[in-house]
Design an enzyme around this catalytic site. Structure first.
Site, PDB file in Angstrom:
ATOM      1  N   ASN B 135      -8.999  20.858 -14.098  1.00  6.83           N
ATOM      2  CA  ASN B 135      -9.589  19.661 -13.500  1.00  6.83           C
ATOM      3  C   ASN B 135     -10.236  18.824 -14.601  1.00  6.83           C
ATOM      4  O   ASN B 135     -11.339  19.101 -15.048  1.00  6.83           O
ATOM      5  CB  ASN B 135     -10.597  20.099 -12.440  1.00  6.83           C
ATOM      6  CG  ASN B 135     -11.204  18.934 -11.699  1.00  6.83           C
ATOM      7  OD1 ASN B 135     -11.198  17.806 -12.195  1.00  6.83           O
ATOM      8  ND2 ASN B 135     -11.739  19.192 -10.521  1.00  6.83           N
ATOM      9  N   PHE B 136      -9.501  17.782 -15.040  1.00  8.02           N
ATOM     10  CA  PHE B 136     -10.001  16.866 -16.074  1.00  8.02           C
ATOM     11  C   PHE B 136     -10.423  15.547 -15.433  1.00  8.02           C
ATOM     12  O   PHE B 136     -10.340  14.497 -16.069  1.00  8.02           O
ATOM     13  CB  PHE B 136      -8.893  16.573 -17.096  1.00  8.02           C
ATOM     14  CG  PHE B 136      -8.474  17.766 -17.910  1.00  8.02           C
ATOM     15  CD1 PHE B 136      -9.393  18.485 -18.665  1.00  8.02           C
ATOM     16  CD2 PHE B 136      -7.145  18.171 -17.943  1.00  8.02           C
ATOM     17  CE1 PHE B 136      -8.991  19.572 -19.429  1.00  8.02           C
ATOM     18  CE2 PHE B 136      -6.742  19.260 -18.699  1.00  8.02           C
ATOM     19  CZ  PHE B 136      -7.669  19.967 -19.442  1.00  8.02           C
ATOM     20  N   CYS B 138     -12.710  15.089 -12.123  1.00 10.46           N
ATOM     21  CA  CYS B 138     -13.717  14.873 -11.079  1.00 10.46           C
ATOM     22  C   CYS B 138     -14.702  13.799 -11.554  1.00 10.46           C
ATOM     23  O   CYS B 138     -15.309  13.954 -12.612  1.00 10.46           O
ATOM     24  CB  CYS B 138     -14.452  16.174 -10.777  1.00 10.46           C
ATOM     25  SG  CYS B 138     -15.808  15.931  -9.618  1.00 10.46           S
ATOM     26  N   CYS B 348       1.369 -16.818  19.322  1.00  8.63           N
ATOM     27  CA  CYS B 348      -0.005 -16.655  18.822  1.00  8.63           C
ATOM     28  C   CYS B 348      -0.308 -17.610  17.668  1.00  8.63           C
ATOM     29  O   CYS B 348      -1.470 -17.900  17.389  1.00  8.63           O
ATOM     30  CB  CYS B 348      -0.272 -15.219  18.412  1.00  8.63           C
ATOM     31  SG  CYS B 348       0.602 -14.683  16.930  1.00  8.63           S
ATOM     32  N   CYS B 378       9.956 -23.938   2.894  1.00 10.98           N
ATOM     33  CA  CYS B 378       9.920 -22.467   2.825  1.00 10.98           C
ATOM     34  C   CYS B 378      10.448 -21.951   1.488  1.00 10.98           C
ATOM     35  O   CYS B 378      11.512 -22.361   1.019  1.00 10.98           O
ATOM     36  CB  CYS B 378      10.714 -21.853   3.974  1.00 10.98           C
ATOM     37  SG  CYS B 378      10.646 -20.043   3.974  1.00 10.98           S
ATOM     38  N   CYS B 381       8.726 -16.385   1.028  1.00  6.75           N
ATOM     39  CA  CYS B 381       7.728 -15.395   0.578  1.00  6.75           C
ATOM     40  C   CYS B 381       7.494 -14.288   1.595  1.00  6.75           C
ATOM     41  O   CYS B 381       7.028 -13.216   1.273  1.00  6.75           O
ATOM     42  CB  CYS B 381       6.412 -16.088   0.237  1.00  6.75           C
ATOM     43  SG  CYS B 381       5.472 -16.694   1.664  1.00  6.75           S
ATOM     44  N   CYS B 384       4.718 -14.870   6.617  1.00  7.10           N
ATOM     45  CA  CYS B 384       4.801 -14.971   8.084  1.00  7.10           C
ATOM     46  C   CYS B 384       5.220 -13.651   8.695  1.00  7.10           C
ATOM     47  O   CYS B 384       4.655 -13.183   9.683  1.00  7.10           O
ATOM     48  CB  CYS B 384       5.771 -16.081   8.496  1.00  7.10           C
ATOM     49  SG  CYS B 384       7.410 -15.943   7.753  1.00  7.10           S
ATOM     50  N   CYS B 388       2.950 -11.457  11.411  1.00 10.21           N
ATOM     51  CA  CYS B 388       3.409 -11.486  12.811  1.00 10.21           C
ATOM     52  C   CYS B 388       3.084 -10.167  13.508  1.00 10.21           C
ATOM     53  O   CYS B 388       3.417  -9.095  13.018  1.00 10.21           O
ATOM     54  CB  CYS B 388       4.913 -11.746  12.867  1.00 10.21           C
ATOM     55  SG  CYS B 388       5.530 -11.748  14.562  1.00 10.21           S
TER      56      CYS B 388
END
Lengths: 437, 417
Positions: B135-136, B138, B348, B378, B381, B384, B388
Site C-alpha cells: 500500500n503506497f 493511503c 419538456c 447544429c 455535439c 441535446c 433528454c
C-alpha cells in the site's frame, strides 16, 4: 390483519416530504422550458420555479415563490385538485407519472414555518390609500385582503364566527387540511396588517352599504361563501339524525370530531369532495359503518380520485346510481334511508343512525347583506373582477361562482383585488376617513 | 436455472474463481468479515492493510456526497490502515487460508522502512498469503513516512518494493495513488524494483463537503476535519483513465494491473476488464450495500458474455484499449446530427434550453407544439441527446461531411441507457 386504514379525526391523510424525499421528487422534475405546470394554476402559482428552487437546494426561495403568488399557498397545497390542474399539465406524465407538485408545495410551505420566514411584508408609509371592508373571512376574502394590503390599502375583515378561514376552518376535514396549515396562511394575511373583526355578522345590524356610507370604507368585498346545506327535497329530512354537510362538518371541526356517531351506522348522500369529507369525518369519529350513496356514477362524481381513494382506504363503501327517496323512522329519529335506482328498476333501503346530506350548498339570504343583484341561485351576480351592479360593492368566491374550489376562490379574490384597486384609483380616494379605526 | 459461465481467471499465476476481490479497506479487516465475503461469492480479498504501525482512528470518519437526493455519489473515508495488532491480523489471514484454501488471500502491507516492509512480507508468507500488495497510496496516514506520500515518490516506491521482493518469492503488487500527475512514473519504479503488478487507483484526496455550522470539512471531528480519500462511483471515470494510461505505457503494460475505483455493477467491472485488468477490487459499494452485490456482478457479467458469445474472460480482456486514442488522432471529418422522435418527445424543452445556453443555439422552440426544431447551426455535439430525459427520443441521425472529407460511413454509438 385488516387492510383498512385507521386513525383519529385529526390524523393526516397523506404524509409529507422531508428534505431527502422532497429532493428525490424534485429530481424527478424535468425542469421544463416554459413549464406547462406553471400555466395550469388558476391562482398563478409557479411550480416550475419553486420546484427548481427545491432542486437547487433553496427551499426558502421556493417558499417565497409560493407565498408571494398565493397567500393561501399552504392551504392550496393540501386541498387543490392537482390532478386536474398543474399535475395534469406535467410533462413527466409522458414518461411515467406526474411530479407530486402539491406535496412539494406543502414541503416548501412547511420550510417557511420551520425557518420562521416572514415572506410577505406590507409596504411602509402607504397605509392610507383607501380602506376596504370584507364580509366573511374565507379564502376569497383572505386572498383579496392580502393583495390589497400588499398594495398599501387598509383592509378589515368582518367575520361572524370566532375564527378566520371560513370553509377552511369550519368545513374541510382536518385529515386533508389540518388547522395549523390554515393558521399559518392566516398569519401571513395578518402579518400584512389586515385587521379582523370576529363575531360581527354583516347583514344583522349593518349592511355592506352601511360600511361605505356610515363606517367610511371606500369599498366592500363580499366573500360570504355558501353556508346553506341543500335539501334533497324528499320526505323525512326533518327527522332527528338527518344532517346537512355544512352543519355536520362545522360541528365536527369545532368540537374535534362528531362523538355522537361513535359505533353508529352513517349514510352519506353525495359524490363530491364534501361528501368524501363527511364520510371520512364520520369514520374517523368512530362510526362503525359509513356508506356513501351517490345518484350518478363514479366517472361523473365531482370528487377527486384521491379523496375517493382515501375514503376507500378507510373502509367506506360507495354505492352509485341510487338517489334518496325518503328517510323514515318510527319515532322522530331516522332509522332508514330509502333509495331509488337511476335505472328506475332498482331500489334499496339502508338502516342507519345518521344521514348526512352532502349534495351541495346554497347561499344564505344575501339580500340582508347587500342590495346588489342576485343570480337565480341566490348568489351575488358579478361581472369580471367581481364587480356587482352597485358601485363599490364587489363579490367573489363561492358566493359569486356558485361553489368551486379553494384555488378558484383565491384566483377570483386576486382578480377582485385588482379591480378594487382600479376602482379606488379612478375614484381618487382620499386618505381613509377617521371613522375607520 | 441461473446462467453458468466460467468466470475464472489466472492472475499473477494464481487461479481465481472470478476476478472479484475485496480491496484493502474496512470491508476486509477480520476473520468473520472475510469469511462472509468468501461465502457470498468473492474470489479473494486484499486484506485490510497491516503495518507495524497500528492506527489510532478518529470518530466519525466517513462522509458522502449526493446530488438531487442520490446519496453516495462519492464517499470520503478517513480511516487509516488496520487498528488491530499486527500479529492478530496475520493470525486472521492464517485462519482464513486454512479454512478457505480455494479462496485467494492477498496480504496488503505498509511499512515505514526497508526493515518493516521486509518483516511484513515475511509474516505474510508465513500466514499463507497467495500474493502481497504494497500500500503506497493511503492518503490519510498520520505518518508521512507511509501512504500516498510514499506512493508519489518513485525513489521510495522502488526502494520498498525491492525490500519486499528480497524478503519473499510471493508476487508483489504495488498499489498506486491517483494523487499524482503521471501514475506511470511510480508504476515504472515499482516494476524496476521487482513488482509483478500494480493496482490502481487508491482514493483521491478530497474535501467532500463543508459543514456550515462548524465551518470545517466533513466529517467533523471535534470541530475540525482533514483532507482524505474519496472513492465510489464518482471516481470510476478517473480510475478508468489512470488504468488506461498505465496499459498504454510501454513498460507498465507488461505487468498485471488490478482495477479499482467505483465498481458497483457488472458493467462497471466489465469496463475495467475491457481495458485489460485481470483483477478487480471493490470497497465503497460493499460499504453501502454489503457483500451480496457480487451476486449480480457475477450473474450480470455471465449474461453479457452469453449475449456476446464469450466463454472465458480471456476472450475479451483488453479489447477496448486499442480504441482509446489520442485526441489528435480522432476522425474529425464529419458531424452526426441529432434525430428527434417527435412522437416520443414529451415537450419538456430541455434540449432547447441546453442547446441555447450551453451549445450552439441550433434548436428552435416551437412554443405552440412544444417541440424542438433543429436549425442549421447544429455542430453535432449531442448535448441535446445527453440532457433528454426520454429514452431513445433523441438519437444519432444524419451524417454531415466536412468539405473535402472522405465519405466513409462512421461508427456511431447505438445504445443509450
Amino acid at each position: 390483519m385488516s387492510k383498512v386504514k385507521t386513525g383519529s379525526y385529526t390524523s393526516e391523510a397523506v404524509r409529507g416530504f422531508d428534505h431527502r424525499t422532497a429532493m428525490e421528487e424534485a429530481a424527478r422534475c424535468l425542469l421544463c422550458h416554459d413549464a406547462p405546470c406553471s400555466e395550469g394554476c388558476p391562482a398563478g402559482t409557479d411550480p416550475g420555479k419553486f420546484i427548481r428552487s427545491i432542486r437547487f437546494r433553496n427551499p426558502k426561495g421556493a417558499a417565497e415563490t409560493i407565498r408571494e403568488n398565493n397567500v393561501l399557498g399552504g392551504v392550496c397545497a393540501r386541498v387543490c385538485p392537482y390532478d386536474r390542474l398543474c399535475e395534469e399539465a406535467c410533462s413527466r406524465t409522458g414518461i411515467d407519472r406526474p411530479i407530486e407538485i402539491g406535496k412539494l408545495q406543502r414541503y416548501a410551505v412547511e420550510q417557511e414555518k420551520a425557518f420562521r420566514m416572514k415572506v410577505l411584508k406590507a409596504p411602509r408609509g402607504r397605509k392610507n390609500q383607501g380602506a376596504v371592508a370584507c364580509v366573511g373571512a374565507g379564502p376569497a376574502s383572505l386572498a383579496l385582503a392580502a393583495e390589497l394590503a400588499k398594495a398599501g390599502y387598509r383592509v378589515t375583515i368582518f367575520e361572524k364566527e370566532k375564527k378566520a378561514g371560513g370553509v377552511l376552518t369550519y368545513g374541510i376535514t382536518p385529515a386533508r387540511l389540518p388547522q395549523y396549515v390554515v393558521d399559518q396562511d392566516i398569519a401571513a394575511v395578518k402579518g400584512l396588517g389586515v385587521e379582523f373583526e370576529f363575531g360581527t355578522e354583516i347583514g344583522k345590524k349593518i349592511t355592506a352599504q352601511d360600511l361605505i356610507e356610515q363606517k367610511g370604507y371606500d369599498a366592500v368585498f363580499i366573500g360570504a361563501g355558501l353556508w346553506q346545506g341543500r335539501s334533497a327535497g324528499v320526505p323525512g329530512e326533518d327527522l332527528k339524525g338527518v344532517l346537512t354537510a355544512v352543519d355536520f362538518l362545522k360541528e365536527a371541526r369545532t368540537k374535534g370530531g362528531y362523538a355522537a356517531m361513535k359505533d353508529k351506522t352513517v349514510v352519506v348522500v353525495g359524490g363530491g369532495d364534501v361528501a368524501m369529507d363527511c364520510a371520512t369525518t364520520a369514520k374517523l369519529s368512530g362510526a362503525a359503518k359509513v356508506a356513501i350513496w351517490y345518484r350518478r356514477s363514479v366517472e361523473e362524481a365531482p370528487a377527486s380520485m384521491d379523496e375517493i381513494r382515501y375514503a376507500h382506504d378507510l373502509g367506506i363503501t360507495i354505492t352509485t346510481e341510487f338517489a334518496p327517496k325518503a328517510f323514515t323512522g318510527k319515532g322522530k329519529k331516522v332509522e332508514y334511508a330509502e333509495f331509488t335506482g337511476r335505472d328506475k328498476k332498482s331500489s334499496a333501503t339502508a338502516a342507519c343512525d345518521f344521514v348526512v346530506l352532502a349534495i351541495g350548498q346554497t347561499a344564505e339570504d344575501m339580500s340582508k347583506i347587500t342590495g346588489a343583484s342576485l343570480s337565480g341561485k341566490g348568489c351575488i351576480a358579478v361581472r369580471k373582477g367581481g364587480k356587482t351592479n352597485l358601485p363599490g360593492i364587489f363579490a367573489a368566491g363561492d358566493i359569486a361562482n356558485g361553489g368551486k374550489t379553494v384555488v378558484e376562490a383565491v384566483a377570483e379574490g386576486k382578480e377582485a383585488a385588482a379591480s378594487i384597486i382600479t376602482y379606488l384609483k379612478k375614484k381618487a380616494v382620499k386618505p381613509a376617513k377617521k371613522a375607520v379605526k | 436455472m441461473a446462467i453458468k459461465k466460467d468466470l475464472s481467471i489466472d492472475y499473477l499465476g494464481v487461479k481465481c474463481e472470478n476476478p472479484f476481490f475485496l480491496s484493502s479497506s474496512p470491508v476486509g479487516g477480520n476473520y468473520d468479515m472475510v469469511a462472509k465475503a468468501y461465502e457470498a461469492g468473492w474470489a479473494g480479498v486484499f486484506f485490510k492493510t497491516v503495518g507495524i504501525f497500528v492506527a489510532d482512528e478518529c470518530s466519525p470518519r466517513f462522509d458522502n456526497t449526493n446530488k438531487e437526493g442520490l446519496p453516495w455519489l462519492g464517499f470520503k473515508n478517513m480511516e487509516q490502515i488496520s487498528d488491530k495488532p499486527t500479529e492478530l491480523n496475520f493470525e486472521f489471514m492464517y485462519r482464513l487460508k486454512r479454512d478457505y484454501p480455494e479462496k485467494i488471500l492477498v496480504s496488503t502491507i505498509m511499512g515505514s522502512s526497508d526493515a518493516e516492509w521486509a518483516a511484513l512480507a515475511k509474516m505474510s508468507e508465513q500466514a499463507g498469503a497467495d500474493l502481497i500488495e504494497g500500500n503506497f497510496s493511503c492518503p490519510q496516514m498520520t505518518s508521512h513516512a507511509m501512504g500516498s506520500d510514499v506512493g508519489s515518490n518513485p525513489k521510495l516506491v522502488k526502494q520498498y518494493t525491492k525490500a519486499v521482493v528480497k524478503a519473499t518469492k510471493i508476487p508483489f503488487i504495488a498499489k498506486m495513488t491517483p494523487n499524482i500527475t503521471s501514475m506511470e512514473v511510480p508504476a515504472r519504479a515499482a516494476i524496476e524494483g521487482g513488482a509483478a503488478g500494480v493496482s490502481a487507483i487508491n482514493t483521491v484526496k478530497s474535501i467532500t463537503n463543508i459543514d456550515l455550522d462548524n465551518m470545517t470539512a466533513m466529517p467533523v471531528v471535534n470541530g475540525k476535519s482533514s483532507i482524505s480519500g474519496y472513492s465510489g462511483a464518482a471516481i470510476r471515470p478517473i480510475a478508468l483513465r489512470f488504468v488506461a494510461q498505465l496499459f498504454q505505457d510501454p513498460t507498465v503494460k507488461d505487468v498485471e494491473i488490478s482495477g479499482i475505483g467505483g465498481i458497483e455493477t457488472w458493467r462497471d467491472a466489465l469496463e475495467f476488464l475491457l481495458l485489460g485488468c485481470r483483477n478487480l477490487q471493490v470497497t465503497t459499494a460493499i460499504m453501502q450495500y454489503g457483500y451480496r452485490i457480487v451476486e449480480d456482478m457475477a450473474n450480470g457479467l455471465a449474461h453479457w458474455m452469453d449475449e456476446r458469445g464469450y466463454d472465458r474472460l480471456d476472450d475479451f480482456i483488453g479489447i477496448a484499449l486499442p480504441n482509446i486514442i489520442p485526441a489528435e488522432e480522432l476522425d474529425r471529418s464529419f458531424k452526426v446530427l441529432p434525430a428527434f422522435d417527435t412522437k416520443k418527445c414529451i415537450g419538456c424543452g430541455r434540449c432547447y434550453v441546453s442547446c441555447y445556453d450551453g451549445a450552439h443555439q441550433a434548436i428552435d422552440w416551437d412554443a405552440k407544439k412544444r417541440r424542438p426544431v433543429l436549425n442549421d447551426e447544429c455542430v453535432g455535439c449531442h448535448l441535446c441527446l445527453n440532457v433528454c430525459p426520454v429514452k431513445d427520443c433523441i438519437t444519432p441521425g444524419e451524417i454531415k461531411w466536412k468539405k473535402r472529407a472522405k465519405k466513409v460511413s462512421p461508427v456511431v454509438q447505438v445504445n443509450y441507457d
